[in-house]
Design a protein around this motif. Structure first.
Motif, short mmCIF file in Angstrom:
data_model
loop_
_atom_site.label_atom_id
_atom_site.label_comp_id
_atom_site.label_asym_id
_atom_site.label_seq_id
_atom_site.Cartn_x
_atom_site.Cartn_y
_atom_site.Cartn_z
N PHE A 89 0.82 -1.21 0.00
CA PHE A 89 0.00 0.00 0.00
C PHE A 89 0.86 1.27 0.00
O PHE A 89 0.44 2.29 0.55
CB PHE A 89 -0.95 0.01 1.20
CG PHE A 89 -2.24 -0.71 0.94
CD1 PHE A 89 -3.35 -0.03 0.49
CD2 PHE A 89 -2.33 -2.09 1.11
CE1 PHE A 89 -4.55 -0.69 0.24
CE2 PHE A 89 -3.51 -2.76 0.87
CZ PHE A 89 -4.64 -2.07 0.43
N CYS A 90 2.04 1.19 -0.63
CA CYS A 90 2.86 2.40 -0.68
C CYS A 90 3.53 2.61 -2.03
O CYS A 90 4.54 3.29 -2.12
CB CYS A 90 3.89 2.41 0.44
SG CYS A 90 5.08 1.06 0.38
N ALA A 91 2.96 2.04 -3.09
CA ALA A 91 3.51 2.24 -4.43
C ALA A 91 2.70 3.31 -5.16
O ALA A 91 1.53 3.56 -4.85
CB ALA A 91 3.47 0.94 -5.23
N ASN A 92 3.35 3.94 -6.15
CA ASN A 92 2.65 4.93 -6.98
C ASN A 92 1.82 4.27 -8.08
O ASN A 92 1.50 4.90 -9.09
CB ASN A 92 3.67 5.86 -7.65
CG ASN A 92 4.47 6.66 -6.65
OD1 ASN A 92 3.98 6.97 -5.56
ND2 ASN A 92 5.69 7.00 -7.00
N ASN A 93 1.46 3.04 -7.86
CA ASN A 93 0.77 2.23 -8.86
C ASN A 93 -0.74 2.43 -8.77
O ASN A 93 -1.51 1.48 -8.68
CB ASN A 93 1.15 0.75 -8.64
CG ASN A 93 0.69 -0.15 -9.74
OD1 ASN A 93 0.49 0.25 -10.87
ND2 ASN A 93 0.49 -1.42 -9.40
N TYR A 94 -1.18 3.69 -8.81
CA TYR A 94 -2.59 4.01 -8.58
C TYR A 94 -3.53 3.29 -9.56
O TYR A 94 -4.59 2.82 -9.17
CB TYR A 94 -2.81 5.52 -8.69
CG TYR A 94 -1.90 6.34 -7.82
CD1 TYR A 94 -1.98 6.26 -6.42
CD2 TYR A 94 -0.94 7.18 -8.36
CE1 TYR A 94 -1.14 6.99 -5.62
CE2 TYR A 94 -0.10 7.93 -7.57
CZ TYR A 94 -0.19 7.82 -6.19
OH TYR A 94 0.67 8.54 -5.40
N LEU A 95 -3.13 3.24 -10.81
CA LEU A 95 -4.00 2.64 -11.82
C LEU A 95 -3.82 1.13 -11.93
O LEU A 95 -4.52 0.47 -12.70
CB LEU A 95 -3.72 3.29 -13.18
CG LEU A 95 -3.96 4.80 -13.23
CD1 LEU A 95 -3.51 5.38 -14.55
CD2 LEU A 95 -5.43 5.12 -12.98
N GLY A 96 -2.88 0.59 -11.17
CA GLY A 96 -2.70 -0.85 -11.13
C GLY A 96 -2.15 -1.44 -12.42
O GLY A 96 -2.41 -2.61 -12.74
N LEU A 97 -1.36 -0.65 -13.16
CA LEU A 97 -0.91 -1.10 -14.48
C LEU A 97 0.52 -1.61 -14.49
O LEU A 97 1.00 -2.07 -15.54
CB LEU A 97 -1.03 0.07 -15.48
CG LEU A 97 -2.45 0.60 -15.70
CD1 LEU A 97 -2.43 1.78 -16.66
CD2 LEU A 97 -3.36 -0.50 -16.22
N SER A 98 1.23 -1.57 -13.36
CA SER A 98 2.63 -1.99 -13.34
C SER A 98 2.81 -3.42 -13.84
O SER A 98 3.79 -3.72 -14.53
CB SER A 98 3.21 -1.87 -11.93
OG SER A 98 3.32 -0.54 -11.55
N SER A 99 1.90 -4.29 -13.48
CA SER A 99 2.01 -5.69 -13.88
C SER A 99 0.75 -6.17 -14.59
O SER A 99 0.46 -7.37 -14.63
CB SER A 99 2.29 -6.58 -12.66
OG SER A 99 3.50 -6.20 -12.03
N HIS A 100 0.00 -5.23 -15.17
CA HIS A 100 -1.19 -5.58 -15.93
C HIS A 100 -0.78 -6.50 -17.08
O HIS A 100 0.17 -6.20 -17.82
CB HIS A 100 -1.86 -4.31 -16.47
CG HIS A 100 -3.22 -4.54 -17.05
ND1 HIS A 100 -3.42 -5.16 -18.26
CD2 HIS A 100 -4.46 -4.20 -16.59
CE1 HIS A 100 -4.71 -5.21 -18.53
NE2 HIS A 100 -5.37 -4.63 -17.52
N PRO A 101 -1.45 -7.62 -17.29
CA PRO A 101 -1.00 -8.59 -18.30
C PRO A 101 -0.90 -8.01 -19.71
O PRO A 101 0.03 -8.35 -20.46
CB PRO A 101 -2.04 -9.72 -18.21
CG PRO A 101 -3.19 -9.14 -17.45
CD PRO A 101 -2.63 -8.11 -16.55
N GLU A 102 -1.82 -7.14 -20.09
CA GLU A 102 -1.75 -6.55 -21.43
C GLU A 102 -0.58 -5.58 -21.54
O GLU A 102 0.05 -5.47 -22.60
CB GLU A 102 -3.06 -5.84 -21.76
CG GLU A 102 -4.25 -6.77 -21.90
CD GLU A 102 -5.51 -6.03 -22.35
OE1 GLU A 102 -5.38 -5.11 -23.18
OE2 GLU A 102 -6.59 -6.36 -21.84
#
Length: 413
Positions: free
Chosen positions: A78-91
């Protein structure tokens, strides 16, 4: 030629510079010894002040669930700048792999020599479209984007009017330019108006603000800022704009944004075509830094495409943000900021923030305590950052961990 031979041949000239001459090889070089002493004293000062920044080692990909060296099992992040959740999005990951295979690992060049591929131009077009601006320029980082703007745009006859809590990259970028500097109180429109009056004799005046202030989750009053800028004939520059369409008025000259870099890497500036073309000609971080690697460009392009196709990701992030804020407030915690995924849990005491963060990790929740000098004295906090990739169960588990540690340390009853 083997790699070992190449390293030896290319490294030889530098080793001769870095090593003391033969006559002094057997005794400590006085200047080096003195420098090391100064450095060690500075490090001791940081440790003694309790502001030492350790680095926890993650042994998995970035995401809402991670593995941390020294901790057992699944850890909620809960402390990453990964707001949109795309860092490891499969696409997004697949797009990076495809770009790596087709375009290689890197360009080995700056943009104007042989470092521009069609995928770079395509990404710039999509980002300009996303922000409804004329053009876009890519940088290796958002820090570079801010470092490369002000020196090009503003001269000694101009003025920059900056929020006092703007990001370090803005502050450093402004230091590089020769414009007169005015600083207004944080998000204070009355003080901003006073600074605009004081700077009226300047040729160009640029009001500079973060869109969202990362330590507190404060959202800048962009409508009021733009209204004042138009009233006094000034321009506006916004860093990290999170609200693409709400405040795009004629006063906004440029936006330096991290939509893809907060999930991935890299930065960019969007604005009028004339400004972007001038940055291509004179912006030093752009001219003297190698191009963004193709895998990063591929990932970023797919991330932007996902955002252009639907607002579902943003809506999911907003709903989870409010779930966390509401549940934490009901539990008795004070959450700074407004309805933004940056949710600082205010604790006040620096040692308390550090101890609670350590206890949270033992409960399987990764958070970091922030204290002076990163934030003002007496305003230590654990900054929670919500991601669209978090589930409701993740949110509830984190709130439960805060309640448990909060009661243990007497923060809540």
């Amino acid at each position: 030629m083997s790699l070992r031979t190449a390293v030896r041949l290319f490294g030889a000239p530098f080793r001769s510079v870095l090593q003391p001459c033969a006559a002094n090889a057997r005794r400590p070089y006085a200047a080096v010894a003195q420098a090391l002493s100064v450095l060690e004293n500075e490090l001791d000062t940081i440790r003694a002040a309790g502001t030492w920044k350790g680095e926890r080692v993650i042994t998995s990909k970035q995401g809402p669930h991670i593995n941390v060296d020294g901790s057992r099992g699944d850890i909620l992040n809960f402390c990453a700048n990964n707001y949109l959740g795309l860092s490891s999005h499969p696409e997004v990951v697949k797009a990076g792999i495809d770009a790596l295979q087709k375009y290689g690992a890197g360009l080995s060049s700056v943009r104007f020599i042989c470092g521009t591929q069609n995928i770079h131009k395509n990404l710039e077009e999509k980002l300009a479209q996303f922000h409804e601006r004329e053009d876009c320029i890519l940088y290796a980082s958002c820090f570079d984007a801010n470092a490369g703007l002000f020196e090009v745009l503003l001269g000694p006859d101009d003025a920059v009017v900056s929020d006092e809590l703007n990001h370090a990259s803005i502050i450093d970028g402004i230091r590089l330019c020769r414009a007169k500097r005015f600083r207004y109180k944080h998000m204070d429109l009355n003080d901003l108006e006073e600074k605009l009056k004081e700077s009226q004799s300047s040729r160009l005046r640029l009001v500079v603000t973060d869109g969202v202030f990362s330590m507190d989750g404060d959202v800048a009053p962009l409508q009021g800022i733009c209204d004042l800028a138009e009233q006094y004939g000034a321009l506006v520059f916004i860093d990290e704009l999170d609200r693409k369409k709400h405040f795009l008025t004629g006063a906004i000259l440029a936006l330096s944004n991290v939509y893809f870099s907060n999930s991935l890497s890299g930065g960019y500036t969007v604005g009028p075509k004339a400004l972007i073309e001038l940055l291509r000609q004179r912006s030093r971080p752009y001219l003297f830094s190698n191009s963004l690697p193709p895998p990063v460009v591929g990932c970023a392009t797919r991330a932007v495409e996902l955002l252009l196709a639907s607002n579902e990701i943003a809506q999911s992030m907003a709903a989870k943000t409010m779930r966390f804020r509401n549940n934490m407030t009901q539990a008795g915690f004070t959450i700074s900021g407004t309805a933004h995924p940056i949710c600082p849990v205010m604790l006040g005491d620096a040692r308390l923030a550090s101890l609670m963060a350590d206890d949270m990790l033992k409960l399987g929740v990764y958070g970091i305590g922030f204290s002076y000098p990163v934030v003002p004295k007496g305003k230590a906090r654990i900054r929670v950052q919500i991601s669209a990739a978090h589930t409701d169960e993740d949110i509830d588990r984190t709130v439960d961990a805060f309640i448990q540690t909060g009661r243990k340390h007497g923060v809540i009853s």
